[in-house]
Design a protein around this motif. Structure first.
Motif: not given
Length: 309
Positions: A96-100, A126-129, A147-152, A184-190
């Motif tokens: 049930g994780a939404r942030h992982l 999800i949002k993940w690190f 980015c599309q997979s939810g990596c933040r 730059e490229q990572l920041h541009r993808r949030g």
């Protein structure tokens, strides 16, 4: 020794029956594909108040690189493993994780596998690190799927701005000329960046601290982290320094990346320690944090449509 999916249950059974052996080794044919019905971690048994996050997951083990300062090639199993992606997806769904957090040492090491994994994560919303190397900038498709997979957020080991220092540590795949593009490229993808840097390599001088500080501020790295070169026992770095009679203490409690435990080549021990402390204070001063935040906001504003998409 090795990974314990098979051997730890055997140890528990032997302990319960009073027949505990002195050693349990990972089977030579160990692989996740050969393990049937792997139980998922019982995260519900953990005390939620005792952990920042219990939603930690793993897709890969090991590392393809052999940096001289790193404990992974010498202390962990030398073989690399890829978990079945469907198993990872099912575990995330049932938790049930939404942030992982993915705690893989380098989640993009196998690019084909990474792309399949990121594609499978997209429907989960999800949002993940996690952790990755600077090599991700070489693959535009990989970064888009990331980015599309939810990596933040990603921890990226920049280590040094010096080609010489990177060569000293056998981390030649890092190219300082690409660092600004990576950020730059990572920041541009949030995607936020926890960038790590190490001081104390033989090519480092007193100017290295200021050079890293300027790069961190100009690029807007979100969470810069600094450590001192540490020759952990068993690593090629330790063997080198020991042969050169440069190890100054064997008090292992000081081997934490924040103490000087060897004789630097172009700095005194005091200069290395003082420079390390100073850059932490400088980069996390209110003024410096404002500069980094401004740079980060500029990237987010520029590509807000990409983040939304």
């Amino acid at each position: 020794t090795g990974y314990a999916e098979e051997t730890w249950p055997k140890l528990l059974i032997d302990f319960q029956s009073g027949m505990l052996k002195s050693r349990y080794d990972m089977a030579t044919d160990f692989s996740f594909e050969n393990l049937d019905n792997i139980p998922f971690p019982r995260r519900d048994l953990l005390d939620k108040k005792a952990f920042k996050s219990m939603n930690t997951f793993e897709a890969t083990r090991g590392c393809v690189h052999k940096c001289d300062f790193c404990v992974v090639p010498c202390s962990w199993c030398r073989r690399r493993f890829l978990k079945p992606i469907q198993l990872i997806v099912v575990d995330i769904r049932q938790s049930g994780a939404r942030h992982l957090v993915f705690y893989d040492l380098n989640i993009i090491a196998n690019r084909r596998y990474a792309k399949e994994l990121f594609t499978a994560l997209i429907p989960l919303r999800i949002k993940w690190f996690g952790l990755a190397t600077t090599l991700l900038v070489e693959d535009e498709e990989l970064m888009d799927l990331l980015c599309q997979s939810g990596c933040r957020g990603l921890l990226v080991g920049f280590e040094s701005l010096s080609e010489g220092s990177l060569a000293d540590s056998n981390k030649r795949f890092n190219r300082p000329s690409t660092y600004a593009k990576v950020v730059e490229q990572l920041h541009r993808r949030g995607i936020a960046i926890s960038g790590t840097f190490v001081f104390g390599n033989d090519s480092d001088t007193i100017d290295s601290f200021e050079q890293v500080k300027e790069f961190v501020l100009s690029s807007g790295i979100d969470l810069p982290r600094f450590s001192l070169l540490t020759p952990f026992p068993g690593t090629p770095l330790f063997a080198q320094f020991e042969a050169q009679d440069r190890i100054t203490t064997r008090d292992w409690s000081l081997y934490d990346g924040q103490h000087v435990v060897f004789k630097p080549a172009q700095l005194t021990e005091e200069e290395l320690l003082d420079g390390h402390e100073a850059i932490w204070k400088d980069v996390y001063s209110y003024k410096s944090m404002a500069i980094r935040n401004t740079r980060r906001l500029q990237h987010r504003i520029l590509l807000q449509p990409v983040i939304v998409a």
